[in-house]
Scaffold this motif. Sequence first.
Motif, PDB file in Angstrom:
ATOM      1  N   GLY A  31     111.031  57.416  68.893  1.00 43.26           N
ATOM      2  CA  GLY A  31     110.872  57.552  67.453  1.00 43.26           C
ATOM      3  C   GLY A  31     109.620  56.887  66.912  1.00 43.26           C
ATOM      4  N   LEU A  32     108.947  56.090  67.756  1.00 40.96           N
ATOM      5  CA  LEU A  32     107.858  55.254  67.231  1.00 40.96           C
ATOM      6  C   LEU A  32     106.673  56.019  66.665  1.00 40.96           C
TER       7      LEU A  32
ATOM      8  N   THR B 371     125.177  52.464  63.510  1.00 39.94           N
ATOM      9  CA  THR B 371     125.172  53.892  63.830  1.00 39.94           C
ATOM     10  C   THR B 371     124.688  54.714  62.641  1.00 39.94           C
ATOM     11  N   GLY B 372     125.233  54.400  61.469  1.00 39.18           N
ATOM     12  CA  GLY B 372     124.837  55.146  60.280  1.00 39.18           C
ATOM     13  C   GLY B 372     123.346  55.002  59.998  1.00 39.18           C
ATOM     14  N   THR B 373     122.816  53.799  60.237  1.00 39.44           N
ATOM     15  CA  THR B 373     121.410  53.542  59.959  1.00 39.44           C
ATOM     16  C   THR B 373     120.508  54.272  60.956  1.00 39.44           C
ATOM     17  N   LEU B 374     120.954  54.295  62.232  1.00 39.54           N
ATOM     18  CA  LEU B 374     120.103  54.888  63.264  1.00 39.54           C
ATOM     19  C   LEU B 374     120.355  56.375  63.456  1.00 39.54           C
ATOM     20  N   TYR B 375     121.439  56.883  62.867  1.00 41.57           N
ATOM     21  CA  TYR B 375     121.785  58.286  63.095  1.00 41.57           C
ATOM     22  C   TYR B 375     120.647  59.257  62.761  1.00 41.57           C
ATOM     23  N   PRO B 376     119.993  59.121  61.601  1.00 45.08           N
ATOM     24  CA  PRO B 376     118.902  60.056  61.302  1.00 45.08           C
ATOM     25  C   PRO B 376     117.814  60.028  62.369  1.00 45.08           C
ATOM     26  N   ILE B 379     119.142  61.845  65.518  1.00 44.94           N
ATOM     27  CA  ILE B 379     119.161  63.294  65.332  1.00 44.94           C
ATOM     28  C   ILE B 379     117.754  63.864  65.380  1.00 44.94           C
ATOM     29  N   GLU B 380     116.816  63.133  64.788  1.00 50.78           N
ATOM     30  CA  GLU B 380     115.450  63.654  64.791  1.00 50.78           C
ATOM     31  C   GLU B 380     114.871  63.669  66.195  1.00 50.78           C
ATOM     32  N   VAL B 381     115.150  62.605  66.954  1.00 47.55           N
ATOM     33  CA  VAL B 381     114.634  62.545  68.320  1.00 47.55           C
ATOM     34  C   VAL B 381     115.265  63.650  69.172  1.00 47.55           C
ATOM     35  N   VAL B 387     117.929  64.351  58.708  1.00 47.67           N
ATOM     36  CA  VAL B 387     119.106  64.236  57.856  1.00 47.67           C
ATOM     37  C   VAL B 387     119.081  62.886  57.151  1.00 47.67           C
ATOM     38  N   SER B 388     119.926  62.740  56.166  1.00 50.51           N
ATOM     39  CA  SER B 388     120.026  61.477  55.451  1.00 50.51           C
ATOM     40  C   SER B 388     121.431  60.926  55.611  1.00 50.51           C
ATOM     41  N   VAL B 389     121.526  59.630  55.821  1.00 47.19           N
ATOM     42  CA  VAL B 389     122.825  58.962  55.742  1.00 47.19           C
ATOM     43  C   VAL B 389     122.638  57.861  54.712  1.00 47.19           C
TER      44      VAL B 389
END
Lengths: 186, 685, 190
Positions: A31-32, B371-376, B379-381, B387-389
């Motif tokens: 992600g970096l 989890t909620g903080t890192l979820y976006p 998902i992007e990776v 997405v937004s949480v």
Amino acid sequence: MTTETAPKTIRWWHFTLIFVMILMFAMFAAGLGRDTKIIPSPLIGKPAYEFSIRKLSTTDEKINLTDYKGKIVVMNFWASWCVSCREEHEVLLEASKKYGADGKVQFIGINHKDNDRAAEDFLKRMGQFPYPSGVDPQGRLALEFGVYGMPETFFINEKGVIAAKQIGPLTAKSFEAKMKAVEAMQ
Amino acid sequence: MNGSLIEIGLGATSLALILSFAAIIASFLAVQRNAPSFLHSARHAMILNFILITLGCFTIVWSFVIKDFSVLYVAQNSNSQLPLLYRLTALWGAHEGSLMLWVWYLAAFSALAVFVHWKSHPLSMPYVIMTLAALQIGFLIFILFLSNPFIEVHPAMSDGRDLNPLLQDPGLAFHPPTLYMGYVGFSIPFAFAIAALARGQSGREWVVTTRRWTLFSWVALTSGILLGGYWAYYELGWGGYWAWDPVENASLLPWLTGTAFLHSIMAQDQRNLFQTWNVFLIITTFALSLLGTFLVRSGVLTSVHSFAADPGRGAYILMFLIVVSVVAYGLLVWRGQRLIGPHKVSNLVSRESALLYNNLLFVAAAVIVLTGTLYPLAIEVLTGERVSVAAPYFNKVMAPLMLGIILLMGLGPLVPWRKSSLKKMRDQFALPAGLAVIAAIVSHFLGASDLVAALAIGLVAFVFIATLLDVIRAVRARMKVTDRSFGSSLGTLAANNQRRYGGFIVHMGTLVLIIGIVGSAFFKEEATVTLSKGEQVSVGPYTMTFQSMIPQRGPNYTERMAFFEWVKDDGTVGVLNPSKRNYPVTKTVTTEAAILSTLLGDLYIVLGNETQAGAVVTRAYWNPLVNWIWIGWMVILAGVLFAMTKRAPKIVTQKRDETDSPVGGNAGGNTGGNASGGDKGEALA
Amino acid sequence: MSFGRTDNAKGVQALLMSFALIMAAPFFAQQAHAQEKTVAQETVAQKAAAPGAKPAVLKTESELEKRVRAIGSKLRCPVCQGESIYDSHSDVAEEMKRLIAEKLKAGESEAKILDYFHDRYGNYILMEPPAEGIHWVIWVFPLFMGLMGLVFVMQFLLSNRQEAATEAKQQKKRAENPQTLHQDIEELHL
């Protein structure tokens, strides 16, 4: 007794711990580098909204997207107050000269949340676009295209389908890449 | 002349880096060759480091004070028009300086820990110094090579670019230093835990030693988070104080595991339980502090709090985080088994198991927030989708956990160690539970239409009554013995059980805080209207009339300030002045909310856009009981202070330190005898 | 002892009073406000009736604004990236709010308006991921975590309980028959 049972449970969470750690760090590393400002548009591959808006510096002349069916349309949202638009201005002038000459590619500017006076001053200072601009004073057309910042550029193919989108200022290189994406779509 | 000053700072900080390496080598040799003289050198290095880094910080602060715009950091984060207070606090106004503050805390705490625990922990000391010096190295390399605040520009800039206007607020002047104090404070228990692992030394020693450090860090972190909320409430102008923003979540994560740690070390202290788990918790807490720094500074997550992001720096912090995690968790996996003592928890209803449930809830909360903080990002990776949480998600999933935590707050401290009986439970909790049910039902019909609100009110009532009944019972028992008055008995009881009663005070403060949260979250009112002069809007018990709009000039901004005349239903009147500020240097517009703060609630007005006709979009909020949050915080502070004044028991003598066996745990036996009653639990030593 | 009892009664009194205070506090605010609002309106009316004073117009929030808030709170501002468009003061968010209001006036439903933005900005524009496709994960995860934790803790406690029970039994046996003590020690050596 304790020493007999302990290794079993410990081994179980060892693996969980290592697994979670590797997963998390891999994700961070992946992600970096990315640009968090770019939000991919769901409109790519969908037909473009067929708008009809007033032409810049006129009172009632219109620009209709349908007029350009059968041509590739490069639609650039810009504003006189936008700093990055100055950066890409030269790129747009060059590209429109190069691609617009044979009539297969039509450029359109969309002047976003601006007034005609300021827009005209800006063009006078930076160089006139050799193509027409429409005005979107409230930014409604921008919402229709899912625009969230200035500048953004849409590449629409001959069938009126959005093929690619550039978020942020264009460069000569990114322009070529997007044009390739349009051709690849056929 | 000034140029040379900042160079002195750079030199001092560089020297500190070298000394940190020296400290590690010296402590390593001290263990290797069993030579205490090396350890003395390491100690000197740590204390000298504190002096050097203090000097480094001072040169930056001084450059701000004298407006030396030849220092890049000063030029970027201040301006000749900026008031002195904000020039001082600008040290932590941006990335480079805030890291400097971080490493200063680390050096200060390290020096203090080495100084204070020197005599009592000669065998742990080399490992403690090694750990702390390694952490200092990690941050100093980062500062010197990737985010250097000592860089000069020649010729000097004529004027600075000014501090981010959002940071020009007294609330923010104190939020980062307090928060960092908490983050960095946990490094001391962390270092002692690493030392315990390295020595394979079990027992309660490191936990007892670092109890005050833990309490201190916990209360600093709590205060930092609350100050952040306070700042957001005053400065961001959306009527709330907590938005579940990634940066906020990053500070909440170590708090959650730190709170779990704070509770679970009691089990190790009293019953010699959960040794490995406690080491895991403190490592996780500290790792999450570092993770927070990574998330905030690397820009992998997007957030309202716009920090300049730099992937190069992100990569470094990530590497540092990986090294710390691999070493710390690796040690835990490798040697954690040696810490396990012979004692076990075997009752579903006992203090031990209550602490276990507490840990379950706090750790689950941490995992869910993480989890909620890192979820976006995940998902992007994985899929490339964005997405937004945001707040709605966290509110939904955290509400049940919060309710569970409140319930345990009432049960846990009152259940005895080892085992409780059904009869005892009934005696203790039947009345509070009954009243709590009534409270929940009554509140539901009085207007708490939301189920979570009604349950929270019921549970708060339950905890309050159960705790108070317990205290009264204990005082009554004491009165029977001593024949003294209620007040004097309570006084001696509290003085003899400072930790227990300090804990009670903290819990009561938390209740007050929760009342504030429930009140402002569920009973909030808001109205958005466009007002012309003379028009009114009503919210809560207040009616405001828009009077006029006046242009004004501040030291480094211009503003348009509105006059609102308010009338409360009881006839009191007053004026509120919300405004919109324009900072020309940074080209930003901020909305300054106007707040009328009372115990019952806050009237909060924010301005929107002005129309050409002179009308203004006005958003008015009535935030009931929001001040109870800050009052609860004060009570928590008082409780922690009360608990901290209790001296650490002198069980940890040098001899014990040396003879403590690897499987050990004789300390548990000592306390077992007097751990029968709920009140006497902490009456140790 | 009577002395003690009085004090105890005082304690109970204090307890009940504090209890009442805590319970009452949240609605205190509400109730007080509901009753007193009429008073305020009277004051306003009096002020308006006073000679020479301009009549003040009390504006209440329109139904439209309430519906804009309901929708705007579910959408995330694309440039501020943490706030909902309702809370944000940014240009894009303001324009989106105006568009929502216009669409509501034109009679469009909330679902249709949310779809409008979702079609153009994707899942990013929603404050929470929709519970569909892969995003079920984020909704099921907390429940799964909670259950796992509970199972783990229970298993931990119950296994210890069994161990404790067998240990207790052995101890009892030892106490009854001193010979087995010898056996135990031998077992340990193995």
